[in-house]
Design a protein around this motif. Structure first.
Motif, PDB file in Angstrom:
ATOM      1  N   MET A  65      10.386 -15.572 -15.814  1.00 20.68           N
ATOM      2  CA  MET A  65       9.284 -14.586 -15.764  1.00 20.68           C
ATOM      3  C   MET A  65       8.807 -14.363 -14.327  1.00 20.68           C
ATOM      4  O   MET A  65       8.552 -13.249 -13.894  1.00 20.68           O
ATOM      5  N   LYS A  66       8.719 -15.525 -13.589  1.00 21.81           N
ATOM      6  CA  LYS A  66       8.260 -15.456 -12.201  1.00 21.81           C
ATOM      7  C   LYS A  66       9.278 -14.690 -11.337  1.00 21.81           C
ATOM      8  O   LYS A  66       8.893 -13.918 -10.447  1.00 21.81           O
ATOM      9  N   ALA A  67      10.570 -14.903 -11.668  1.00 22.70           N
ATOM     10  CA  ALA A  67      11.645 -14.220 -10.922  1.00 22.70           C
ATOM     11  C   ALA A  67      11.558 -12.712 -11.141  1.00 22.70           C
ATOM     12  O   ALA A  67      11.717 -11.925 -10.203  1.00 22.70           O
ATOM     13  N   VAL A  68      11.294 -12.308 -12.412  1.00 21.43           N
ATOM     14  CA  VAL A  68      11.173 -10.879 -12.743  1.00 21.43           C
ATOM     15  C   VAL A  68      10.017 -10.270 -11.959  1.00 21.43           C
ATOM     16  O   VAL A  68      10.133  -9.178 -11.371  1.00 21.43           O
ATOM     17  N   ALA A  69       8.885 -11.003 -11.930  1.00 20.28           N
ATOM     18  CA  ALA A  69       7.705 -10.516 -11.197  1.00 20.28           C
ATOM     19  C   ALA A  69       8.021 -10.359  -9.720  1.00 20.28           C
ATOM     20  O   ALA A  69       7.614  -9.385  -9.078  1.00 20.28           O
ATOM     21  N   ASN A  70       8.775 -11.329  -9.167  1.00 21.94           N
ATOM     22  CA  ASN A  70       9.157 -11.256  -7.751  1.00 21.94           C
ATOM     23  C   ASN A  70      10.006 -10.032  -7.460  1.00 21.94           C
ATOM     24  O   ASN A  70       9.821  -9.339  -6.463  1.00 21.94           O
ATOM     25  N   TYR A  71      10.973  -9.788  -8.371  1.00 16.64           N
ATOM     26  CA  TYR A  71      11.836  -8.608  -8.221  1.00 16.64           C
ATOM     27  C   TYR A  71      11.012  -7.331  -8.254  1.00 16.64           C
ATOM     28  O   TYR A  71      11.261  -6.397  -7.487  1.00 16.64           O
ATOM     29  N   ALA A  72      10.010  -7.277  -9.196  1.00 20.33           N
ATOM     30  CA  ALA A  72       9.162  -6.087  -9.335  1.00 20.33           C
ATOM     31  C   ALA A  72       8.387  -5.841  -8.050  1.00 20.33           C
ATOM     32  O   ALA A  72       8.299  -4.707  -7.568  1.00 20.33           O
ATOM     33  N   VAL A  73       7.824  -6.930  -7.485  1.00 22.33           N
ATOM     34  CA  VAL A  73       7.039  -6.799  -6.243  1.00 22.33           C
ATOM     35  C   VAL A  73       7.943  -6.322  -5.110  1.00 22.33           C
ATOM     36  O   VAL A  73       7.592  -5.412  -4.358  1.00 22.33           O
ATOM     37  N   ARG A  74       9.152  -6.959  -5.014  1.00 21.75           N
ATOM     38  CA  ARG A  74      10.094  -6.571  -3.955  1.00 21.75           C
ATOM     39  C   ARG A  74      10.538  -5.110  -4.129  1.00 21.75           C
ATOM     40  O   ARG A  74      10.608  -4.351  -3.175  1.00 21.75           O
ATOM     41  N   GLY A  75      10.818  -4.735  -5.387  1.00 18.42           N
ATOM     42  CA  GLY A  75      11.254  -3.364  -5.689  1.00 18.42           C
ATOM     43  C   GLY A  75      10.197  -2.354  -5.296  1.00 18.42           C
ATOM     44  O   GLY A  75      10.500  -1.322  -4.697  1.00 18.42           O
ATOM     45  N   GLU A  76       8.933  -2.677  -5.597  1.00 20.36           N
ATOM     46  CA  GLU A  76       7.836  -1.770  -5.270  1.00 20.36           C
ATOM     47  C   GLU A  76       7.696  -1.652  -3.752  1.00 20.36           C
ATOM     48  O   GLU A  76       7.456  -0.563  -3.226  1.00 20.36           O
ATOM     49  N   ALA A  77       7.866  -2.788  -3.056  1.00 19.99           N
ATOM     50  CA  ALA A  77       7.770  -2.769  -1.591  1.00 19.99           C
ATOM     51  C   ALA A  77       8.885  -1.898  -1.001  1.00 19.99           C
ATOM     52  O   ALA A  77       8.627  -1.061  -0.131  1.00 19.99           O
ATOM     53  N   TRP A  78      10.106  -2.071  -1.526  1.00 17.86           N
ATOM     54  CA  TRP A  78      11.231  -1.257  -1.048  1.00 17.86           C
ATOM     55  C   TRP A  78      11.005   0.223  -1.322  1.00 17.86           C
ATOM     56  O   TRP A  78      11.291   1.066  -0.467  1.00 17.86           O
ATOM     57  N   ALA A  79      10.488   0.514  -2.512  1.00 17.93           N
ATOM     58  CA  ALA A  79      10.220   1.919  -2.869  1.00 17.93           C
ATOM     59  C   ALA A  79       9.187   2.517  -1.921  1.00 17.93           C
ATOM     60  O   ALA A  79       9.305   3.674  -1.510  1.00 17.93           O
ATOM     61  N   THR A  80       8.165   1.713  -1.572  1.00 16.38           N
ATOM     62  CA  THR A  80       7.121   2.186  -0.657  1.00 16.38           C
ATOM     63  C   THR A  80       7.714   2.491   0.713  1.00 16.38           C
ATOM     64  O   THR A  80       7.455   3.551   1.301  1.00 16.38           O
ATOM     65  N   TYR A  81       8.517   1.534   1.240  1.00 14.50           N
ATOM     66  CA  TYR A  81       9.121   1.745   2.567  1.00 14.50           C
ATOM     67  C   TYR A  81      10.052   2.965   2.550  1.00 14.50           C
ATOM     68  O   TYR A  81      10.074   3.763   3.497  1.00 14.50           O
ATOM     69  N   SER A  82      10.821   3.091   1.457  1.00 11.79           N
ATOM     70  CA  SER A  82      11.776   4.217   1.366  1.00 11.79           C
ATOM     71  C   SER A  82      11.033   5.545   1.341  1.00 11.79           C
ATOM     72  O   SER A  82      11.447   6.505   2.020  1.00 11.79           O
ATOM     73  N   SER A  83       9.952   5.616   0.572  1.00 12.73           N
ATOM     74  CA  SER A  83       9.215   6.886   0.485  1.00 12.73           C
ATOM     75  C   SER A  83       8.560   7.207   1.825  1.00 12.73           C
ATOM     76  O   SER A  83       8.498   8.372   2.229  1.00 12.73           O
ATOM     77  N   ALA A  84       8.087   6.159   2.536  1.00 16.41           N
ATOM     78  CA  ALA A  84       7.488   6.379   3.871  1.00 16.41           C
ATOM     79  C   ALA A  84       8.551   6.920   4.830  1.00 16.41           C
ATOM     80  O   ALA A  84       8.284   7.857   5.604  1.00 16.41           O
ATOM     81  N   ALA A  85       9.758   6.355   4.741  1.00 15.72           N
ATOM     82  CA  ALA A  85      10.852   6.805   5.620  1.00 15.72           C
ATOM     83  C   ALA A  85      11.250   8.237   5.295  1.00 15.72           C
ATOM     84  O   ALA A  85      11.468   9.061   6.196  1.00 15.72           O
ATOM     85  N   LEU A  86      11.297   8.553   4.016  1.00 15.08           N
ATOM     86  CA  LEU A  86      11.657   9.900   3.565  1.00 15.08           C
ATOM     87  C   LEU A  86      10.628  10.926   4.044  1.00 15.08           C
ATOM     88  O   LEU A  86      10.971  12.031   4.496  1.00 15.08           O
ATOM     89  N   LEU A  87       9.345  10.533   3.943  1.00 17.47           N
ATOM     90  CA  LEU A  87       8.254  11.411   4.366  1.00 17.47           C
ATOM     91  C   LEU A  87       8.306  11.648   5.877  1.00 17.47           C
ATOM     92  O   LEU A  87       8.123  12.777   6.355  1.00 17.47           O
ATOM     93  N   ALA A  88       8.607  10.556   6.613  1.00 22.48           N
ATOM     94  CA  ALA A  88       8.718  10.678   8.077  1.00 22.48           C
ATOM     95  C   ALA A  88       9.889  11.595   8.436  1.00 22.48           C
ATOM     96  O   ALA A  88       9.772  12.454   9.335  1.00 22.48           O
ATOM     97  N   ALA A  89      11.009  11.432   7.720  1.00 26.63           N
ATOM     98  CA  ALA A  89      12.184  12.282   7.962  1.00 26.63           C
ATOM     99  C   ALA A  89      11.852  13.746   7.672  1.00 26.63           C
ATOM    100  O   ALA A  89      12.263  14.656   8.421  1.00 26.63           O
ATOM    101  N   ALA A  90      11.094  13.965   6.609  1.00 29.15           N
ATOM    102  CA  ALA A  90      10.709  15.336   6.236  1.00 29.15           C
ATOM    103  C   ALA A  90       9.841  15.961   7.326  1.00 29.15           C
ATOM    104  O   ALA A  90      10.026  17.129   7.701  1.00 29.15           O
ATOM    105  N   MET A  91       8.900  15.174   7.864  1.00 25.59           N
ATOM    106  CA  MET A  91       8.010  15.679   8.928  1.00 25.59           C
ATOM    107  C   MET A  91       8.822  16.050  10.174  1.00 25.59           C
ATOM    108  O   MET A  91       8.590  17.088  10.795  1.00 25.59           O
TER     109      MET A  91
END
Lengths: 229, 224
Positions: free
Chosen positions: B1-27
């Motif tokens: 369960m703890k491993a799943v939660a860790n993956y979720a947190v990491r996934g959300e962090a990656w998604a955040t960084y990716s969207s920030a990079a995409l937004l910067a590229a768009a600008m």
């Protein structure tokens, strides 16, 4: 599934009850009529404009006054029912929420049509607006716009009364939701007065009809949730 | 369960960084790649942001109504959290749409505001959801608040087709699907994708925050 005859009978009885109550207390309709008269007098006193300009803005004025006077009726629709526990008693009866809603909408629709008729006469008298020159077109705008107003106004009236919120929240909530009706009806009335019955007039009328149909359907479906405790 | 939660947190962090990079590229693409428009010049670049936020503004309101409907049918608090988060995100986008539209109008039409059908219906939508937040704030009982907000969101959603179709049904000066160069179309697509990812992340984070807030509230007051 409620049979249509039973539904119609319930609506008729509830409407009779509300009309009887209004006839006995004489609180809502006279207040709305008086408010309408005072608003027309104030607007006409304040806007001493050339006749052509007046014709341009009278449609907007008419529907703004209908909205303001209508809120009195919408707010009162459920106040008495809530205060004396009548709504809880109605919910215990074998009456569908849709029938309660339909009866209230019919009552408010009748009130709005009567008020609009009086207001049209007042604007014709005081502003010399040619609102009666095209009676069929004016009547179609009056019926469609008031149906949309009554449908959404009754639902918002019920929401505001169920949450027992103080203050003039009904006008704040209602105005953005009915703006398409007010704009559509105002524009259609202006075109009707200018004798410009063409494609644009038809489109505004279609907007009013579509709005009324969508709002009546949505409100009938969600009214049960509004009555929940 | 703890491993799943860790993956979720990491996934959300990656998604955040990716969207920030995409937004910067768009600008960067807006200012460096998109061709210079002949008639309007540089102010035309507002269009890329305007279309992106306007699209998510409308989507946000439809999601508010959709999640509101789910709440009425299923009665899970999580649906109300989603509905509220969507309304908040949609309202931010709607505000940005009006602001960027006004800037564009000043350059294109020489006025900050005009009573064009599309502009008017957008303002109505913005005001309708201001009322939605007003009523949410005035009801204390969570169940009644969620139910009333869901009903209001469904009524507000009636306005969305009006906003979309306003320029087609009624004569106005707001452009309807203007023709664009292929490079411009690509930049617009990138900007819309960047903003959509960013607002989806914002929506998910807000929903998580609202869920946590509800958990904290359910603990009640600690004894002194």
């Amino acid at each position: 599934v409620i049979p249509t005859a039973t539904f119609a009978r319930d609506v008729w009885r509830l409407l009779q009850k509300d009309l009887r109550r209004e006839f006995r207390t004489r609180l809502t309709w006279p207040a709305a009529f008086l408010m309408g008269l005072l608003l027309v007098l104030t607007l006409e006193f304040q806007t001493d404009l050339p006749e052509a300009t007046k014709q341009q803005i009278t449609g907007g004025f008419l529907w703004l006054v209908v909205f303001i006077t209508g809120t009195i009726g919408f707010e009162k629709s459920f106040t008495d029912e809530n205060d004396d526990g009548c709504l809880d008693a109605l919910r215990m009866c074998p009456v569908s929420p849709a029938a309660i809603y339909t009866s209230k909408v019919t009552l408010n629709f009748l009130m709005l049509v009567c008020i609009t008729t009086v207001l049209i006469l007042l604007f014709t008298l005081f502003a010399e607006a040619p609102l009666l020159d095209r009676p069929t077109e004016t009547l179609s705008v009056v019926l469609l716009a008031n149906l949309g107003l009554a449908a959404i106004g009754t639902l918002i009236g019920a929401i505001v009364n169920r949450i027992r919120t103080r203050g003039n929240l009904i006008a704040l909530l209602l105005l953005p939701l009915v703006l398409p009706v007010l704009l559509g009806a105002g524009e259609a009335t202006r075109l009707s007065m200018a004798n410009d019955i063409g494609e644009e007039f038809g489109r505004w009328l279609q907007l009013l009809a579509a709005f009324a149909a969508v709002v009546v359907t949505t409100s009938l479906l969600v009214f049960d949730f509004v009555l929940e405790d | 369960m703890k491993a799943v939660a860790n993956y979720a947190v990491r996934g959300e962090a990656w998604a955040t960084y990716s969207s920030a990079a995409l937004l910067a590229a768009a600008m960067l693409a807006i200012f460096l790649v998109a061709p210079h428009e002949q008639t309007m010049g540089s102010p035309q670049k507002i269009l890329y942001v305007h279309v992106s936020v306007a699209w998510f503004g409308l989507l946000g309101y439809l999601m508010t109504a959709g999640f509101g409907l789910m709440y009425l049918l299923r009665r899970g608090d999580v649906w109300d959290d989603w509905s509220r988060a969507s309304a908040e995100t949609g309202w931010i986008c709607s505000t940005l749409t009006l602001a960027t539209g006004s800037l564009w109008a000043h350059e294109a039409w020489n006025t900050w505001w005009t009573w064009d059908p599309r502009l008017t219906t957008s303002l109505i939508l913005w005001a309708a959801y201001a009322g939605y937040f007003l009523i949410r704030g005035s009801i204390e009982d969570p169940g009644k608040r969620a139910r009333t907000a869901a009903v209001l969101s469904l009524l507000g959603a009636v306005d969305v087709p009006l906003v979309v179709m306003a320029t087609r049904w009624f004569r106005g000066i707001h452009p309807v699907s203007p023709s664009m160069e292929p490079t411009m179309q690509l930049v617009l697509l990138l900007t819309v994708t960047g903003f959509t990812c960013f607002f989806v992340i914002l929506l998910i984070r807000r929903q998580t925050q609202l869920g946590l807030q509800r958990q904290v509230d359910s603990f009640g007051t600690l004894p002194s």
